[in-house]
Write an enzyme that holds these catalytic residues in place. Structure first.
Site, PDB file in Angstrom:
ATOM      1  CG  LEU A 143     -40.147  42.850  10.545  1.00  0.00           C
ATOM      2  CD1 LEU A 143     -39.742  44.425  11.122  1.00  0.00           C
ATOM      3  CD2 LEU A 143     -39.247  42.374   9.359  1.00  0.00           C
ATOM      4  N   GLY A 190     -49.132  38.111  -6.308  1.00  0.00           N
ATOM      5  CA  GLY A 190     -50.109  37.104  -6.682  1.00  0.00           C
ATOM      6  C   GLY A 190     -50.022  36.333  -7.860  1.00  0.00           C
ATOM      7  N   GLY A 227     -44.805  34.195  -3.928  1.00  0.00           N
ATOM      8  CA  GLY A 227     -44.879  34.279  -2.503  1.00  0.00           C
ATOM      9  C   GLY A 227     -46.089  33.543  -1.994  1.00  0.00           C
ATOM     10  CB  THR A 228     -49.555  34.468  -1.293  1.00  0.00           C
ATOM     11  OG1 THR A 228     -49.256  35.777  -0.941  1.00  0.00           O
ATOM     12  CG2 THR A 228     -50.741  33.952  -0.668  1.00  0.00           C
ATOM     13  CG  ASN A 237     -35.853  41.284   3.283  1.00  0.00           C
ATOM     14  OD1 ASN A 237     -35.920  41.900   4.087  1.00  0.00           O
ATOM     15  ND2 ASN A 237     -36.566  41.476   2.077  1.00  0.00           N
ATOM     16  CE  LYS A 254     -40.694  42.563  -1.290  1.00  0.00           C
ATOM     17  NZ  LYS A 254     -40.816  41.141  -0.710  1.00  0.00           N
ATOM     18  CG  ASN A 310     -38.734  45.052   4.127  1.00  0.00           C
ATOM     19  OD1 ASN A 310     -39.250  45.900   3.428  1.00  0.00           O
ATOM     20  ND2 ASN A 310     -39.335  43.889   4.871  1.00  0.00           N
ATOM     21  CE  LYS A 363     -37.012  33.780   9.982  1.00  0.00           C
ATOM     22  NZ  LYS A 363     -37.972  32.978  10.801  1.00  0.00           N
ATOM     23  CB  CYS A 365     -39.881  49.290   8.582  1.00  0.00           C
ATOM     24  SG  CYS A 365     -38.455  49.831   8.797  1.00  0.00           S
TER      25      CYS A 365
HETATM   26  O1  RRO Z   1     -43.067  40.723   9.075  1.00  0.00           O
HETATM   27  C1  RRO Z   1     -44.190  41.136   8.384  1.00  0.00           C
HETATM   28  O2  RRO Z   1     -45.203  41.366   9.011  1.00  0.00           O
HETATM   29  C2  RRO Z   1     -43.977  41.822   6.881  1.00  0.00           C
HETATM   30  C3  RRO Z   1     -42.850  42.435   6.508  1.00  0.00           C
HETATM   31 BR1  RRO Z   1     -41.540  42.774   7.282  1.00  0.00          BR
HETATM   32  C4  RRO Z   1     -42.951  42.729   5.156  1.00  0.00           C
HETATM   33  O3  RRO Z   1     -42.204  43.191   4.484  1.00  0.00           O
HETATM   34  N1  RRO Z   1     -44.232  42.450   4.240  1.00  0.00           N
HETATM   35  C5  RRO Z   1     -45.158  41.776   4.883  1.00  0.00           C
HETATM   36  O4  RRO Z   1     -46.385  41.523   4.195  1.00  0.00           O
HETATM   37  N2  RRO Z   1     -45.118  41.449   6.214  1.00  0.00           N
END
Ligand code: RRO
Length: 294
Positions: A75, A245, A266-267, A101, A166, A129, A47, A132
């Site tokens: 985060l 997905g 992922g999910t 990451n 990413k 990442n 993460k 942000c």
């Molecule tokens: O931590 C998050 O809320 C978050 C991050 Br850093 C990200 O890159 N993508 C996401 O869906 N949530």
């Protein structure tokens, strides 16, 4: 399983995890050594790590959407020093290469993170990442090709380790951002991060998520991910890690057909922690999906 070489790293198969969707340290506690012998991914992506520790966003942090999930986690993490002291030693025991990451709120912060991990043999590659805001410019770094180029200009000289950028899908021209990353020395790109969304509390009409907006993931975004992966793969020559997905082998094969070298789950791992292993086997045997078995 078909082995694959990614940025010089030998992997047993092309399925890895999406950052932040599989807590390997908690899974090791829950499943014991069985996690190590049957590890579901060919590499592990940790993460996001930030320079300073973070509490994350106020709750609620999750909302279920049709065929997907929206998160606003914000985060939470121990920060660089906490990660090096507590998480890295545990993650280094996993039986697969480790990809860390990182995210910073300025180029200097990202540079400090990259420098710290450049010195660690346990780390096979870094994923940047860029979803942000840069607090100095106000721009979401990954939404702007020039921001990405400037970031790579600062961090590329700091490490020989593979750098994976990413990409955010919340950009007006994602292939242009990918091209900027490639030209500035990225070794690979990964996409898609989550798509920005929002939900209202049905009782109050106020935003449900503590962070007001969140990121949508899961099958709801699969078609969007496929289109973005297709256009990015057509634009660049460096390898692409595709996600969005994926629930079964067929979803993964579609992203590989669009040009991806690796596919991240992922999910789906929240629903089925061993989804990575199942999907890797389905890719290897060209098995269809239970939901659409062709
Ligand atoms: O931590 C998050 O809320 C978050 C991050 Br850093 C990200 O890159 N993508 C996401 O869906 N949530």
């Amino acid at each position: 399983m078909t082995p694959v070489t990614f940025c010089g790293i030998e992997l047993a198969h092309p399925i890895i995890n999406a950052s932040g969707t599989f807590d390997a340290i908690a899974a090791r506690r829950a499943f014991g050594d069985a996690l190590l012998t049957g590890f579901p991914f060919a590499a592990f992506v940790s993460k996001t790590v930030t320079l300073e520790p973070r509490e994350g966003n106020p709750p609620p942090r999750l909302w279920e959407v049709p065929a997907g999930l929206m998160n606003s986690i914000g985060l939470p993490n121990k920060g660089l020093h906490g990660y090096l002291a507590h998480d890295l030693p545990e993650l280094a025991r996993l039986p697969v290469p480790l990809i860390v990451n990182v995210m910073g709120f300025s180029r200097d912060e990202v540079a400090a993170l990259v420098s710290a991990f450049a010195a660690r043999d346990e780390v096979a590659a870094l994923e940047l990442n860029v979803s942000c805001p840069n607090v100095e410019t106000g721009m979401v770094m990954g939404a702007d090709p020039a921001e990405v180029a400037q970031l790579l200009g600062v961090v590329r000289p700091l490490t020989d380790k593979p750098l994976i950028v990413k990409l955010t899908p919340n950009a007006s021209d994602v292939p242009l951002v990918a091209l900027a990353a490639e030209a500035a020395g990225a070794d690979a790109v990964s996409l898609v991060n989550t798509l920005r969304g929002m939900a209202l509390d049905p009782r109050t009409g106020e935003p449900w998520l503590g962070g007001i907006t969140g990121g949508v993931s899961g099958p709801a975004v699969r078609a969007i991910a496929l289109a973005q992966v297709h256009s990015v793969c057509a634009a660049i020559r460096i390898p692409v890690v595709a996600m969005g997905g994926v629930t079964c082998g067929r979803d993964a094969r579609e992203l590989m057909r669009a040009g991806a070298t690796l596919v991240a789950v992922g999910t789906e791992s929240f629903r089925d922690p061993s989804a990575g292993a199942r999907i890797a086997a389905e890719v290897a045997t060209a098995t269809g999906c239970v939901s659409y078995p062709v």
